[in-house]
Design a protein around this motif. Structure first.
Motif, PDB file in Angstrom:
ATOM      1  N   TYR A  67     -16.310  10.156   0.423  1.00  0.00           N
ATOM      2  CA  TYR A  67     -16.622   8.846   1.015  1.00  0.00           C
ATOM      3  C   TYR A  67     -15.645   8.480   2.118  1.00  0.00           C
ATOM      4  CZ  TYR A  67     -19.377   8.514  -3.234  1.00  0.00           C
ATOM      5  OH  TYR A  67     -20.274   8.763  -4.220  1.00  0.00           O
ATOM      6  N   ASP A  68     -16.090   7.554   2.952  1.00  0.00           N
ATOM      7  CA  ASP A  68     -15.176   7.032   3.971  1.00  0.00           C
ATOM      8  C   ASP A  68     -13.955   6.409   3.300  1.00  0.00           C
ATOM      9  OD1 ASP A  68     -16.909   7.796   5.863  1.00  0.00           O
ATOM     10  OD2 ASP A  68     -17.713   5.798   6.309  1.00  0.00           O
ATOM     11  N   ILE A  69     -14.190   5.811   2.126  1.00  0.00           N
ATOM     12  CA  ILE A  69     -13.091   5.113   1.455  1.00  0.00           C
ATOM     13  C   ILE A  69     -12.243   6.066   0.592  1.00  0.00           C
ATOM     14  CG2 ILE A  69     -14.262   2.872   1.437  1.00  0.00           C
ATOM     15  CD1 ILE A  69     -14.890   3.457  -1.563  1.00  0.00           C
ATOM     16  N   SER A  70     -12.544   7.397   0.664  1.00  0.00           N
ATOM     17  CA  SER A  70     -11.763   8.352  -0.127  1.00  0.00           C
ATOM     18  C   SER A  70     -10.414   8.644   0.531  1.00  0.00           C
ATOM     19  CB  SER A  70     -12.519   9.675  -0.282  1.00  0.00           C
ATOM     20  OG  SER A  70     -13.754   9.453  -0.903  1.00  0.00           O
ATOM     21  N   ARG A  71     -10.386   8.512   1.863  1.00  0.00           N
ATOM     22  CA  ARG A  71      -9.164   8.797   2.612  1.00  0.00           C
ATOM     23  C   ARG A  71      -8.576   7.468   3.068  1.00  0.00           C
ATOM     24  NH1 ARG A  71      -7.285  13.196   6.433  1.00  0.00           N
ATOM     25  NH2 ARG A  71      -6.258  11.966   8.024  1.00  0.00           N
ATOM     26  N   ILE A  72      -7.410   7.167   2.544  1.00  0.00           N
ATOM     27  CA  ILE A  72      -6.834   5.837   2.780  1.00  0.00           C
ATOM     28  C   ILE A  72      -5.470   5.974   3.457  1.00  0.00           C
ATOM     29  CG2 ILE A  72      -6.087   3.696   1.648  1.00  0.00           C
ATOM     30  CD1 ILE A  72      -7.818   4.593  -0.770  1.00  0.00           C
ATOM     31  N   SER A  73      -5.210   5.106   4.382  1.00  0.00           N
ATOM     32  CA  SER A  73      -3.892   5.123   5.028  1.00  0.00           C
ATOM     33  C   SER A  73      -2.826   4.632   4.043  1.00  0.00           C
ATOM     34  CB  SER A  73      -3.928   4.214   6.263  1.00  0.00           C
ATOM     35  OG  SER A  73      -2.622   3.821   6.581  1.00  0.00           O
ATOM     36  N   SER A  74      -1.715   5.345   3.968  1.00  0.00           N
ATOM     37  CA  SER A  74      -0.653   4.968   3.020  1.00  0.00           C
ATOM     38  C   SER A  74      -0.074   3.600   3.336  1.00  0.00           C
ATOM     39  CB  SER A  74       0.485   5.976   3.054  1.00  0.00           C
ATOM     40  OG  SER A  74      -0.009   7.263   2.923  1.00  0.00           O
ATOM     41  N   ALA A  75      -0.244   3.169   4.593  1.00  0.00           N
ATOM     42  CA  ALA A  75       0.330   1.887   5.001  1.00  0.00           C
ATOM     43  C   ALA A  75      -0.283   0.735   4.204  1.00  0.00           C
ATOM     44  CB  ALA A  75       0.099   1.677   6.494  1.00  0.00           C
ATOM     45  N   LEU A  76      -1.490   0.964   3.652  1.00  0.00           N
ATOM     46  CA  LEU A  76      -2.168  -0.103   2.903  1.00  0.00           C
ATOM     47  C   LEU A  76      -1.642  -0.233   1.477  1.00  0.00           C
ATOM     48  CD1 LEU A  76      -5.800   0.601   4.098  1.00  0.00           C
ATOM     49  CD2 LEU A  76      -4.421  -1.385   4.678  1.00  0.00           C
ATOM     50  N   LEU A  77      -0.815   0.740   1.065  1.00  0.00           N
ATOM     51  CA  LEU A  77      -0.312   0.739  -0.312  1.00  0.00           C
ATOM     52  C   LEU A  77       0.735  -0.352  -0.504  1.00  0.00           C
ATOM     53  CD1 LEU A  77      -0.132   2.113  -3.090  1.00  0.00           C
ATOM     54  CD2 LEU A  77       1.524   3.678  -2.123  1.00  0.00           C
ATOM     55  N   GLU A  78       0.495  -1.185  -1.524  1.00  0.00           N
ATOM     56  CA  GLU A  78       1.430  -2.262  -1.821  1.00  0.00           C
ATOM     57  C   GLU A  78       2.181  -1.967  -3.109  1.00  0.00           C
ATOM     58  OE1 GLU A  78      -0.573  -5.985  -1.913  1.00  0.00           O
ATOM     59  OE2 GLU A  78      -1.443  -5.682   0.080  1.00  0.00           O
ATOM     60  N   GLY A  79       3.481  -2.160  -3.082  1.00  0.00           N
ATOM     61  CA  GLY A  79       4.290  -1.991  -4.287  1.00  0.00           C
ATOM     62  C   GLY A  79       4.470  -0.540  -4.675  1.00  0.00           C
ATOM     63  N   LYS A  80       4.987  -0.357  -5.890  1.00  0.00           N
ATOM     64  CA  LYS A  80       5.291   0.996  -6.364  1.00  0.00           C
ATOM     65  C   LYS A  80       4.216   1.482  -7.307  1.00  0.00           C
ATOM     66  CE  LYS A  80      10.195   1.399  -5.769  1.00  0.00           C
ATOM     67  NZ  LYS A  80      11.495   1.515  -6.365  1.00  0.00           N
ATOM     68  N   LEU A  81       4.112   2.788  -7.410  1.00  0.00           N
ATOM     69  CA  LEU A  81       3.132   3.381  -8.318  1.00  0.00           C
ATOM     70  C   LEU A  81       3.851   4.161  -9.401  1.00  0.00           C
ATOM     71  CD1 LEU A  81       0.460   4.877  -5.913  1.00  0.00           C
ATOM     72  CD2 LEU A  81       0.199   2.925  -7.419  1.00  0.00           C
TER      73      LEU A  81
END
Lengths: 204, 364
Positions: A67-81
């Motif tokens: 999907y288009d939404i399968s590849r996500i820019s890391s910049a959108l990641l909030e907080g820690k995982l």
């Protein structure tokens, strides 16, 4: 000569057999029930896809959907995982009815949760995904994209028809109809080609 | 077990002919041997293999995604087959046909797995594939523990290994959850005192431990593996001294410890990049440990330790030959020195043996 001991042991064999069979059947029944509930009550969205055809080890022919939404820019990641923790991806519908990722987090944002029968005005949906993004999150590296898997990446087709489906969608644009549950779990409901529903799965 | 049976029977013939054994003693020994024969004969083994084939038939049927039959019909068919397999198992148990009953249970376990796959296919579920294998392993463990079925327990162990292998392949991380599930299946096997199953369990945990070396500390944890192997070996060696009743023979535990320690040591020498000096030290230590194991195997009559020692020695020497110690001349010198040392040891062993013979000691 069927003594009391023997009849007791016969009874215990049947009790054990009945327990084993009913537990296993209950497990199977629960998985089906859970899916049917998700498919019937989940929020329905339509996503753009790109298919390729391999074969599953256990389950026969299938088409891999990306999907288009399968590849996500890391910049959108909030907080820690945390290691191995799921990702909660918030997607929003733009003016062209296309879904784009707006936020990625380690927790489910309650306010954006999809509800059954929610008016399309609520143009945001949270989807639960798996990824190995926690690796880059740990190092603070925000340059590599995140590859998220939503559990809707395989579409099973009858033996030998995978290529056919792929050819069908080769020139045309294919979309997936997906149901999303309250906890962000997604399930494939069917496939659309050129705006027409070509495959629709019955609930059972 | 069969090798032992054949050997003892030949020995019994010889002892009786030599007049060392009374006909009555001979008959009693043979009666006890007959009791020790495996309970499942050829028919039981064939029935289990037949069940395995039927299980694969069910999985392939699911994979074919046959459209002549609706999903619901296929699902109901598998549901009914599970009930039929377990029902047949119950009926066979009651009739005393236990080996066939176990085959039917194994078929039930296989059909349970095929049903999970069918559901995953019906709903295009593509979550984490190993999770499916874990649910399946849980079903197999339940069948094995509740009904005392060894084939189902071995299926549970194999599925647990498949689950962990898959997780490791996907994540390249140590799969710690293997431990509790492995322990649960192993506990069920130990409770049934099923030694063949415990061998399988030992093999599984050994591979898991050896894999730690490649997964922890960026793939450089082989020292830990060697240490764990030596610890298991030492624990087994302590148990050998105690007359405890254990479902798994202590020499077998020693064997697993040896194999793990040797695998770790091989990786330290040949997978890691090491200096020539370090390689010489490590390989000399490994060879000395293997010679000690061979000696110990001879002394105590632990045949598996003896053969593992021989096998390890051969692998070590071959690996060293291919790796080359510094230069080919260096390798030649290393082999010359170690060869002379081992021959010297042989001479010492021979002297000791002679002295013990002279003193009337019975060690061979």
């Amino acid at each position: 000569m069927m003594g009391a001991d023997q009849s007791r042991s016969v009874r215990s064999v049947w009790t054990a057999i009945a327990t084993v069979a009913s537990v296993q059947l209950a497990v199977l029944g629960y998985i089906v029930f859970d899916r049917v509930r998700l498919l019937s009550a989940g929020r329905e969205i339509v996503l753009d896809v790109v298919p390729v055809d391999p074969r599953s080890l256990f389950r026969g022919d299938y088409v891999i959907l990306s999907y288009d939404i399968s590849r996500i820019s890391s910049a959108l990641l909030e907080g820690k995982l945390a290691k191995g923790a799921p990702l909660f991806v918030t997607i929003a519908q733009d003016a062209a009815d296309k879904w784009n990722v707006v936020r990625v987090a380690a927790e489910l944002v309650v306010s954006a949760m999809p509800e059954a029968g929610t008016a399309p005005a609520a143009k945001q949906v949270v989807m639960k995904a798996r990824s190995d993004a926690w690796r880059s999150a740990a190092t603070g590296d925000r340059t590599e994209p995140i590859f998220a898997r939503y559990g809707i990446e395989s579409y099973f087709v009858p033996e030998g028809q995978g290529l056919e489906l792929e050819q069908l969608v080769g020139e045309k644009k294919i979309k997936a109809v997906v149901a999303v549950g309250r906890d962000g779990t997604a399930a494939l409901k069917g496939l659309m080609v050129d705006g027409k529903l070509v495959y629709r799965e019955p609930l059972i | 077990m069969w090798g032992y049976q054949g050997r003892i029977e030949r020995d019994l013939d010889r002892w009786r002919d030599a007049g060392w054994l009374t006909p009555e003693g001979d008959a009693r020994i043979r009666a006890e041997l007959a009791l020790r024969r495996p309970r499942y004969g050829l028919s039981g083994a064939l029935a289990v293999l037949g069940a395995v084939l039927l299980g694969f038939a069910a999985m392939s049927f699911v994979a074919a995604n046959w459209q002549e039959m609706s999903k619901l019909a296929r699902f109901m068919l598998l549901f009914a087959s599970i009930i039929a397999a377990y029902g047949a198992a119950g009926a066979l148990f009651v009739r005393g046909l236990t080996s066939f009953a176990h085959a039917a249970l194994l078929l039930g376990v296989a059909l349970f797995g095929a049903s999970i796959m069918l559901i995953a296919q019906m709903y295009h579920m593509d979550g984490n594939p190993p999770d499916v294998v874990l649910v399946w392993a849980g079903g197999a463990l339940l069948t094995g523990a509740a009904l005392g079925s060894n084939p189902a327990l071995s299926a549970a162990m194999l599925l647990t290994c498949l689950w962990t292998g898959w997780e490791v392949a996907l994540t390249s991380e140590v799969h710690w959850l293997f431990l509790p599930v492995w322990a649960a299946v192993t506990a069920a096997m130990a409770w049934r005192e099923w030694s063949a199953g415990l061998l399988l369990a030992g093999g599984a945990i050994s591979v898991w431990i050896v894999a730690l070396g490649y997964l922890l500390s960026d793939g450089h944890a082989h020292q830990l593996v060697t240490l764990l192997g030596l610890t298991i070996l030492a624990a087994g060696a302590v148990l050998v001294q105690r007359p405890l009743h254990l479902p798994l023979q202590p020499p077998v535990i020693v064997g697993f410890g040896m194999a793990i320690a040797f695998a770790g040591s091989l990786a330290l020498q040949f997978v890691e990049v090491v200096s020539t000096g370090r390689l010489i030290v490590l390989s000399a230590l490994t060879l000395a440990a293997l010679l000690a194991a061979i000696y110990w195997g001879f002394r105590t009559g632990m045949r598996n330790v003896l053969w593992l020692g021989y096998t390890g020695f051969s692998i070590e020497v071959l690996a060293l030959y291919f790796k080359t110690i510094g230069t080919l001349m260096g390798s030649s010198l290393f082999f010359l020195v170690t060869g002379l040392l081992v021959i010297l040891l042989a001479a010492v062993a021979f002297r000791l043996h002679e002295r013990q013979e002279a003193a009337g000691g019975g060690l061979s």
